[in-house]
Scaffold this active site. Structure first.
Site, short mmCIF file in Angstrom:
data_model
loop_
_atom_site.label_atom_id
_atom_site.label_comp_id
_atom_site.label_asym_id
_atom_site.label_seq_id
_atom_site.Cartn_x
_atom_site.Cartn_y
_atom_site.Cartn_z
N HIS A 128 -2.96 40.28 -27.09
CA HIS A 128 -1.89 40.97 -27.95
C HIS A 128 -2.21 42.57 -27.82
O HIS A 128 -3.28 43.02 -27.57
CB HIS A 128 -2.16 40.52 -29.20
CG HIS A 128 -1.36 38.96 -29.39
ND1 HIS A 128 -2.12 37.86 -29.28
CD2 HIS A 128 -0.19 38.76 -29.85
CE1 HIS A 128 -1.02 36.69 -29.29
NE2 HIS A 128 -0.05 37.30 -29.93
N LYS B 41 -3.28 44.22 -33.62
CA LYS B 41 -3.27 42.81 -34.16
C LYS B 41 -4.51 42.62 -34.76
O LYS B 41 -5.79 43.10 -34.19
CB LYS B 41 -3.19 41.78 -33.03
CG LYS B 41 -3.00 40.42 -33.57
CD LYS B 41 -2.45 39.52 -32.88
CE LYS B 41 -2.39 37.81 -33.43
NZ LYS B 41 -1.65 37.83 -34.56
N1 LIG Z 1 5.09 33.36 -36.31
C1 LIG Z 1 5.43 34.23 -35.49
O1 LIG Z 1 6.36 33.99 -34.47
C2 LIG Z 1 4.76 35.73 -35.27
C3 LIG Z 1 4.06 35.89 -36.37
N2 LIG Z 1 3.60 37.16 -36.48
C4 LIG Z 1 2.52 37.62 -37.60
O2 LIG Z 1 3.23 38.14 -38.60
C5 LIG Z 1 2.45 38.99 -39.41
C6 LIG Z 1 2.95 40.55 -39.44
O3 LIG Z 1 2.87 41.09 -38.21
P1 LIG Z 1 3.33 42.56 -37.79
O4 LIG Z 1 4.85 42.74 -38.26
O5 LIG Z 1 2.94 42.88 -36.55
O6 LIG Z 1 2.42 43.31 -38.80
P2 LIG Z 1 2.43 44.88 -39.65
O7 LIG Z 1 1.16 45.13 -40.16
O8 LIG Z 1 3.42 45.75 -38.81
O9 LIG Z 1 3.47 44.06 -40.89
C7 LIG Z 1 3.17 43.44 -41.96
C8 LIG Z 1 4.08 44.31 -43.07
O10 LIG Z 1 3.63 43.41 -44.39
C9 LIG Z 1 3.37 44.56 -45.44
N3 LIG Z 1 2.84 43.92 -46.32
C10 LIG Z 1 1.44 43.63 -46.57
N4 LIG Z 1 0.98 42.84 -47.65
C11 LIG Z 1 2.09 43.00 -48.51
C12 LIG Z 1 2.56 42.67 -49.71
N5 LIG Z 1 1.60 42.16 -50.61
N6 LIG Z 1 3.82 42.70 -50.16
C13 LIG Z 1 4.88 43.23 -49.14
N7 LIG Z 1 4.60 43.82 -48.04
C14 LIG Z 1 3.36 43.65 -47.46
C15 LIG Z 1 2.60 45.57 -44.53
O11 LIG Z 1 2.80 46.73 -45.36
P3 LIG Z 1 1.43 47.63 -45.12
O12 LIG Z 1 1.27 48.11 -43.84
O13 LIG Z 1 1.52 48.91 -46.13
O14 LIG Z 1 -0.09 47.10 -45.83
C16 LIG Z 1 3.21 45.55 -43.21
O15 LIG Z 1 4.36 46.30 -43.55
C17 LIG Z 1 0.98 38.75 -38.68
O16 LIG Z 1 0.38 37.91 -39.06
C18 LIG Z 1 1.30 38.37 -36.96
O17 LIG Z 1 0.53 37.73 -36.44
C19 LIG Z 1 4.06 38.30 -35.66
C20 LIG Z 1 4.78 38.11 -34.59
C21 LIG Z 1 5.64 36.67 -34.40
O1 LIG Z 2 0.91 39.82 -34.36
C1 LIG Z 2 1.66 39.48 -33.41
O2 LIG Z 2 2.21 40.43 -32.79
C2 LIG Z 2 2.03 38.19 -33.09
N1 LIG Z 2 1.50 37.18 -33.61
C3 LIG Z 2 1.68 35.71 -33.27
C4 LIG Z 2 0.42 35.03 -33.17
O3 LIG Z 2 -0.65 35.37 -33.83
O4 LIG Z 2 0.47 34.14 -32.31
C5 LIG Z 2 2.88 35.46 -32.71
C6 LIG Z 2 3.16 36.59 -31.44
O5 LIG Z 2 2.16 36.08 -30.37
C7 LIG Z 2 2.82 37.89 -32.06
#
Ligand SMILES: NC(=O)C1=CN([C@@H]2O[C@H](COP(=O)(O)OP(=O)(O)OC[C@H]3O[C@@H](n4cnc5c(N)ncnc54)[C@H](OP(=O)(O)O)[C@@H]3O)[C@@H](O)[C@H]2O)C=CC1
Ligand SMILES: O=C(O)C1=N[C@H](C(=O)O)C[C@H](O)C1
Length: 268
Positions: A154, A158
């Site tokens: 990744h 991450k």
């Molecule tokens: N299941 C799936 O298919 C996928 C899962 N994921 C997962 O999704 C999650 C997020 O990934 P990603 O978007 O890359 O991460 P980012 O850090 O870009 O986004 C997370 C967001 O959540 C915000 N946040 C954190 N705490 C709070 C809160 N208490 N209230 C409101 N907002 C909050 C953060 O704000 P701030 O930065 O200000 O803390 C940030 O804007 C990870 O766990 C990732 O692994 C990602 C892609 C696909």
């Molecule tokens: O953090 C990410 O970007 C992603 N998170 C998910 C994971 O932890 O598997 C899904 C995807 O691979 C992207």
């Protein structure tokens, strides 16, 4: 369907706002970020690269949830547990894509799912969930003289490892072998670790650049190797899966569901 995006300024949050915009029958009803976030007050659609929508990012999640039918949540484990409680109070569908969840977080999600439908998955794509079904079948077919190793890569931002997808694939392999992943899992190797223990399921996590999500499950036997892989080329596939999950969850009875339920893969 009226949907709230929490973590709306994040990588996935912005992609989710775009996916809702692109899906007929769905509308963004609110966008939430944590208190103190620089995104507060900004137009969520503009953050997502779209024309202004008038939906400004706020931090009042409960007020947003009571006016909505579902919430899409890709944030952090602590935030997801808190949002699950609020979604349960508001009786709305909660799509939880957050990874890095520990048993204590999952227990709280389980408790919240007594009051509302929660769809949780470490990966919302069709390809990965199909891959998991294949891994389960292959692991059940091959004996423990075939070693299982899961490799993921990744982007450099991450924060959790192994990825939620790698854990999902490990769980599928463990189910295929009828063992408990918590006991079979080897996630760290460094130094004089000794020879590989038969029956273990190994994980390796690579981080770098802008890689969206690469996963490979390796079945290594004597003199031959079987490799099953998935490459995510765009975050929009996770976001589209999340919107699909929310639509599937609308009107469903409370419970904790998976993407395999949404995609009807249990029969695979
Ligand atoms: N299941 C799936 O298919 C996928 C899962 N994921 C997962 O999704 C999650 C997020 O990934 P990603 O978007 O890359 O991460 P980012 O850090 O870009 O986004 C997370 C967001 O959540 C915000 N946040 C954190 N705490 C709070 C809160 N208490 N209230 C409101 N907002 C909050 C953060 O704000 P701030 O930065 O200000 O803390 C940030 O804007 C990870 O766990 C990732 O692994 C990602 C892609 C696909
Ligand atoms: O953090 C990410 O970007 C992603 N998170 C998910 C994971 O932890 O598997 C899904 C995807 O691979 C992207």
């Amino acid at each position: 369907m009226r949907l709230v995006v929490v973590g709306a300024a994040g990588r996935m949050g912005r992609t989710l706002v775009k996916a809702i915009h692109d899906t007929q029958g769905c509308v963004l009803s609110a966008a939430i970020e944590r208190p103190g976030s620089p995104a507060l007050g900004q137009d969520a659609a503009v953050l997502a690269g779209l024309p202004a929508s008038g939906i400004l990012v706020s931090n009042d999640a409960l007020a947003a949830f009571v006016e909505a039918e579902g919430v899409l949540d890709f944030t952090t484990p602590e935030a997801t547990v808190a949002f699950a409680g609020l979604a349960a109070q508001a009786r709305i569908v909660h799509v939880a894509g957050t990874t890095g969840m520990e048993p204590q977080h999952l227990a709280k999600l389980e408790a919240a799912s007594r009051h509302a439908a929660i769809i949780r998955s470490g990966n919302m794509s069709l390809g990965v969930n199909l891959l998991a079904a294949m891994v389960r079948k292959v692991a059940a077919t091959l004996g423990t003289d075939w070693d299982i190793e899961i490799v993921e890569m990744h982007h450099r931002q991450k924060v959790d490892a192994p990825s939620g997808t790698a854990v999902l694939l490990g769980e599928a392999a463990a189910q295929g072998r009828a063992v408990d992943l918590a006991e079979a899992r080897v996630a760290v190797r460094d130094g004089q670790v000794g020879a590989r223990q038969p029956g273990t399921i190994g994980f390796a996590a690579l981080r770098g650049g802008t890689v969206i999500g690469d996963h490979k499950v390796i079945f290594a036997g004597a003199g031959e190797r079987l490799e099953l892989a998935h490459v995510a080329e765009d975050r929009s596939l996770f976001a589209q899966g999340a919107v699909k999950a929310a639509l599937w969850g609308r009107g469903r009875k409370p419970g904790l569901y998976s993407m395999a339920d949404v995609l009807g893969l249990d029969k695979f």
